[in-house]
Design a protein around this motif. Structure first.
Motif, short mmCIF file in Angstrom:
data_model
loop_
_atom_site.label_atom_id
_atom_site.label_comp_id
_atom_site.label_asym_id
_atom_site.label_seq_id
_atom_site.Cartn_x
_atom_site.Cartn_y
_atom_site.Cartn_z
N ARG A 150 0.87 -1.18 0.00
CA ARG A 150 0.00 0.00 0.00
C ARG A 150 0.91 1.23 0.00
NH1 ARG A 150 -2.98 -3.59 -0.83
NH2 ARG A 150 -4.89 -4.19 0.26
N SER A 151 0.48 2.29 -0.75
CA SER A 151 1.32 3.48 -0.84
C SER A 151 0.52 4.73 -0.54
CB SER A 151 1.95 3.59 -2.23
OG SER A 151 0.99 4.03 -3.18
N SER A 152 1.28 5.83 -0.43
CA SER A 152 0.66 7.13 -0.14
C SER A 152 0.07 7.77 -1.39
CB SER A 152 1.70 8.05 0.48
OG SER A 152 2.81 8.23 -0.42
N GLY A 153 0.15 7.12 -2.52
CA GLY A 153 -0.45 7.63 -3.75
C GLY A 153 0.25 8.87 -4.25
N ALA A 154 -0.52 9.93 -4.45
CA ALA A 154 0.05 11.16 -5.01
C ALA A 154 0.90 11.92 -4.01
CB ALA A 154 -1.08 12.06 -5.53
N ASP A 155 0.72 11.68 -2.76
CA ASP A 155 1.53 12.37 -1.75
C ASP A 155 2.95 11.84 -1.80
OD1 ASP A 155 -0.68 13.78 -0.93
OD2 ASP A 155 -1.23 12.30 0.60
N ARG A 156 3.93 12.77 -1.90
CA ARG A 156 5.32 12.35 -2.09
C ARG A 156 6.21 13.01 -1.05
NH1 ARG A 156 5.04 10.01 -7.01
NH2 ARG A 156 7.29 9.88 -7.41
N PHE A 157 7.28 12.29 -0.75
CA PHE A 157 8.29 12.81 0.18
C PHE A 157 9.45 13.37 -0.65
CE2 PHE A 157 12.10 12.50 2.79
CZ PHE A 157 11.66 13.02 4.00
N LEU A 158 9.94 14.56 -0.26
CA LEU A 158 11.02 15.23 -0.98
C LEU A 158 12.30 15.17 -0.18
CD1 LEU A 158 9.12 18.44 -2.16
CD2 LEU A 158 9.48 16.32 -3.44
N TYR A 159 13.40 14.74 -0.86
CA TYR A 159 14.73 14.79 -0.27
C TYR A 159 15.42 16.08 -0.72
CZ TYR A 159 14.76 9.90 1.25
OH TYR A 159 14.50 8.71 1.87
N PHE A 160 15.86 16.91 0.22
CA PHE A 160 16.56 18.15 -0.10
C PHE A 160 18.03 18.05 0.29
CE2 PHE A 160 12.23 19.63 -0.18
CZ PHE A 160 12.23 20.58 -1.20
N PRO A 161 18.84 18.91 -0.33
CA PRO A 161 20.26 18.89 0.06
C PRO A 161 20.42 19.06 1.56
CG PRO A 161 19.93 20.29 -1.86
CD PRO A 161 18.57 19.94 -1.36
N THR A 162 21.37 18.35 2.08
CA THR A 162 21.63 18.44 3.52
C THR A 162 22.26 19.79 3.83
OG1 THR A 162 22.01 16.05 3.63
CG2 THR A 162 22.85 17.39 5.46
N PRO A 163 21.68 20.56 4.74
CA PRO A 163 22.25 21.88 5.06
C PRO A 163 23.61 21.74 5.75
CG PRO A 163 20.48 21.35 6.58
CD PRO A 163 20.46 20.29 5.52
N HIS A 164 24.52 22.72 5.43
CA HIS A 164 25.84 22.75 6.06
C HIS A 164 26.06 24.12 6.67
CE1 HIS A 164 27.08 18.91 4.34
NE2 HIS A 164 26.55 19.33 3.17
N ILE A 165 26.63 24.19 7.85
CA ILE A 165 26.94 25.45 8.53
C ILE A 165 28.36 25.86 8.14
CG2 ILE A 165 27.23 26.59 10.76
CD1 ILE A 165 25.19 24.57 11.88
N LYS A 166 28.47 27.06 7.48
CA LYS A 166 29.79 27.55 7.07
C LYS A 166 30.41 28.50 8.09
CE LYS A 166 28.92 27.08 2.11
NZ LYS A 166 28.88 27.78 0.81
N ARG A 167 29.58 29.36 8.70
CA ARG A 167 30.14 30.28 9.67
C ARG A 167 29.05 30.74 10.62
NH1 ARG A 167 30.79 36.10 9.44
NH2 ARG A 167 29.50 36.69 7.66
N ILE A 168 29.47 31.18 11.83
CA ILE A 168 28.55 31.69 12.84
C ILE A 168 28.89 33.14 13.09
CG2 ILE A 168 27.80 31.47 15.25
CD1 ILE A 168 28.66 28.55 15.12
N PHE A 169 27.85 34.01 13.08
CA PHE A 169 28.08 35.43 13.34
C PHE A 169 26.98 35.95 14.26
CE2 PHE A 169 27.49 39.94 12.61
CZ PHE A 169 28.79 40.42 12.74
N PRO A 170 27.30 36.67 15.29
CA PRO A 170 28.67 36.93 15.75
C PRO A 170 29.26 35.69 16.42
CG PRO A 170 27.12 37.86 17.28
CD PRO A 170 26.30 37.34 16.13
#
Length: 737
Positions: free
Chosen positions: A712-732
């Motif tokens: 059995r499936s969720s039909g038209a409802d789909r799960f989206l995979y997005f790029p994994t976020p990366h932290i480059k810098r913290i300010f301040p």
């Protein structure tokens, strides 16, 4: 509790009439059970009304009146009560004390008065008399001093004289363990009482009191030793012309850490002042090891045999050592009487014997026997009841030997019943066992009755069913062939009762109990299913079903063993010992499971043939499952997103798998009908052109749930995979504290 009523006693104690519901519990053996509730546990004692199938049960703050089917007839409740402390007696004296339980450890039937005597631990152990057919109707038992107090917070036993005895008064033998109360309120350890109706009161007092001669119906521990001398009562019984009691006692007043089981005897109704009392040590051993503390006693009156279970005590203590296990021993009443008579003869000899007998050191200042040839001749010619003026209370200094019966390693066991060479025992884990003995003892029944320890106090009804106490429960346990609740246990235990299976009654019986002898067999059973797993699956079928039975003992051709669900065969996958696995056909709703067997082989594991057809007591449930929604609908391509899937019947079947956008999503936690939880794995795209076409998402797809190959499936409802976020810098990079 459905209802509760209150009224006030003349001495201002609140009592409650309560109605308690029977809770029927299914166990391994499916016996009838009455549960009163944990607030009234443990149950201590049970007694049956003579010649009737009515029972009275004493527990914590409660007395129950039950019939033989464990239906509740009436109830009496009293307690918890203000603590007696060491010395207060009336409610007014104790009103400032904290509450303590009122334990009903003593219940006896007065046949002459047609009453139940119930003695709890409140108010120093006073008693009430109850109408037998409605124990909520009661009166208080009164008296003077300690002559009417019976109950003990430690141990107490009572024997009432029989209706058939040719006496005017009704006598009560009372055995009371000192429980650290004020000595002035402590009953003697052994006494004989009478209960009289004086005007509107019932008064209990000693049967004989003569201040001038200082002769009384009692034996007591000397005041200087009473607070320290151990004497706990395990059993009291009548056999022939004597009353017996089995106690755990110190070996002597000076040896407080040497505990021994002691058999005491006094003449029944012929000696009101206990001049005939004599006692001896019982010796119960396993090999060379002495088991020195009795835990239960049962007397087979027909065989004239006393059985005793005993444990060892911890070094330098009277506490039981569970690690040493329990030993069951036996001896005849004839043997006991032989040794007790010789103790009397030694003590009344010409000079009195110091090596073989003495007077009771817990009752006398001077323990040396006083010889009396005339009284010795009386004993030799058969008069062991006196009157004896010389020694009045004798201790034999040799042991009564007992025969070893059985050893139970690393657990405490109590004997419940012994009849016709069959022993019924219970242990601290709630197990019930039965043994049969001829040349040796063989266990043929062993099952879990309760989750609570089995108590030693039991009763039997007129049909010989046993009524067993455990925790807050009363169990009705058959001792006939119906003890075996299925054909496998009926034919597979070598029961000494010559049991067989009666197909017309679907019950284990003796041959004469089966209406049609043709349908009784002691070497053949219909097939039985003990358990199935799982109990439900998809309507499309395909579920791998385990069918479990003790009758599956080895290889068997397909035409000799078949399982049907709703009339359609469940196709065989595998057959192992005790387990047959098959693939379910398609079906709708609940469908019966039928097993068909034709197995004429026998073995040590199964000593009977299996033929016929039978239906399992539970239907297999076919259900349609579906996936409705899920959340969240997006997550990082590195995985780790916890997804909750909503749907229906998601707990059916045996095997389940979940995928999200074609990638495995690991099931987390237990399944339930309406939702599942899974954790995504890292996304690994299979189609680079599709990946480049997506504006932001790296991948997408439906959520699919597979149960036993049905998807059995969720039909038209789909799960989206997005790029994994990366932290480059913290300010301040810093802040103010």
């Amino acid at each position: 509790m459905a209802a509760m009523q209150h009224h006030i006693l003349p001495w201002h104690l609140f009592l409650s009439l309560i109605f308690v519901s029977i809770i029927k519990v299914q166990t391994e053996m499916n016996f009838s059970n009455f549960s009163v509730g944990p607030e009234y546990a443990p149950l201590f004692t049970i007694v049956r009304e003579p010649n009737k199938n009515y029972f009275y049960v004493g527990g914590r703050n409660i007395v129950l009146h039950l019939d033989s089917n464990l239906n509740l007839i009436s109830t009496f409740k009293r307690g918890p009560e203000p603590s007696d402390g060491a010395s207060c007696l009336s409610e007014a004296d104790c009103s400032q004390q904290s509450l303590q339980p009122n334990d009903y450890k003593v219940l006896v039937i007065s046949e002459r008065k047609d009453k139940l005597l119930a003695c709890g631990t409140a108010n120093q152990g006073e008693c009430t008399l109850h109408t037998l057919n409605d124990i909520s109707d009661y009166v208080r038992v009164t008296g003077e001093g300690a002559g009417y107090l019976v109950g003990s917070r430690k141990s107490a036993k009572v024997i009432v004289s029989r209706m058939s005895d040719a006496i005017v008064d009704e006598f009560f033998y009372v055995f009371h363990q000192y429980d650290e109360r004020n000595i002035t309120l402590a009953p003697p350890v052994i006494s004989l009482r009478i209960l009289k109706n004086e005007k509107t009161d019932f008064v209990m007092k000693f049967a004989y009191e003569d201040q001038a001669s200082k002769m009384y119906s009692l034996l007591d521990i000397l005041p200087g030793f009473k607070s320290t001398f151990l004497m706990s009562f395990v059993k009291a019984f009548v056999s022939g012309n004597f009353v017996y009691t089995v106690t755990n006692q110190q070996k002597s007043v000076s040896l407080s850490n040497l505990v021994r089981p002691i058999i005491g005897r006094m003449c029944y109704l012929k000696d009101l002042v206990f001049q005939s009392y004599v006692e001896n040590e019982l010796r119960c051993k396993h090999g060379d090891i002495l088991y020195n503390k009795a835990t239960s006693v049962f007397v087979d009156q027909e065989e004239n045999v006393l059985y005793l279970t005993a444990v060892r005590t911890e070094s330098g203590s009277s506490s039981s050592d569970k690690s040493e296990g329990t030993v069951l021993c036996k001896t005849s009443i004839t043997t006991i009487n032989h040794f007790l008579k010789h103790a009397l003869l030694y003590c009344y000899g010409p000079t009195g014997s110091t090596a073989d007998a003495r007077r009771l050191d817990w009752n006398r200042q001077e323990t040396l026997c006083i010889g009396n040839e005339i009284e010795k001749q009386e004993i030799e010619t058969g008069n062991q009841c006196g009157p004896f003026s010389s020694n009045a209370g004798v201790r034999g200094l040799f042991e009564v030997p007992m025969d070893f019966v059985e050893m139970f390693e690393k657990k405490q066991v109590v004997l419940l019943n012994a009849k016709e060479g069959n022993l019924t025992l219970g242990d601290e884990s709630g197990k019930l066992m039965r043994y049969v003995g001829s040349q040796g003892w063989r266990k043929y029944v062993d099952f879990q009755l309760s989750e609570f320890p089995i108590q030693p106090d039991t009763e039997a009804d007129l049909e010989d069913n046993l009524f067993v106490l455990a925790g807050d429960q009363v169990w009705k346990v058959p001792t006939s062939c119906s003890l075996h609740q299925d054909c496998d246990s009926c034919q597979g235990k070598n029961d000494p009762l010559n049991c067989g299976w009666c197909r017309t009654r679907n019950q284990c019986t003796q041959i004469n109990e089966c209406p049609e002898k043709y349908y009784w067999s002691d070497n053949e059973c219909p097939p039985v299913i003990k358990r199935i797993f799982p109990e439900s699956g998809p309507s499309e079928g395909g579920t791998s079903l385990d069918v479990q039975s003790p009758m599956f003992t080895g290889a068997l051709d397909e035409d000799k063993l078949r399982v049907y669900i709703g009339g359609n065969e469940c196709s065989r996958i595998d057959l192992k010992r005790f387990n047959f696995s098959c693939k379910t056909p398609a079906g709708i709703g609940g469908q019966p499971i039928v097993i068909e067997m034709d197995d004429t082989s026998t073995s040590a594991a199964r000593q009977y043939e299996v033929k016929g057809q039978s239906e399992f007591h539970t239907f297999f449930q076919y259900k349609d499952f579906k996936v409705s929604t899920f959340e969240p609908t997006r997550g990082p391509e590195s995985g780790g997103t916890v997804i909750t899937i909503q749907g229906e019947n998601l707990d059916i079947g045996r095997n389940i798998s979940i995928t999200v956008a074609g990638m495995v999503c690991a099931l987390e936690g237990k399944r339930n009908p309406n939702n599942l939880t899974c954790v995504t794995k890292a996304y690994s795209p299979r189609d680079e052109r599709r990946r480049r076409a997506l504006s932001r998402a790296r991948g997408d797809g439906s959520v699919q749930v597979t149960i036993d190959s049905v998807v059995r499936s969720s039909g038209a409802d789909r799960f989206l995979y997005f790029p994994t976020p990366h932290i480059k810098r913290i300010f301040p990079a810093r802040s103010i504290l």
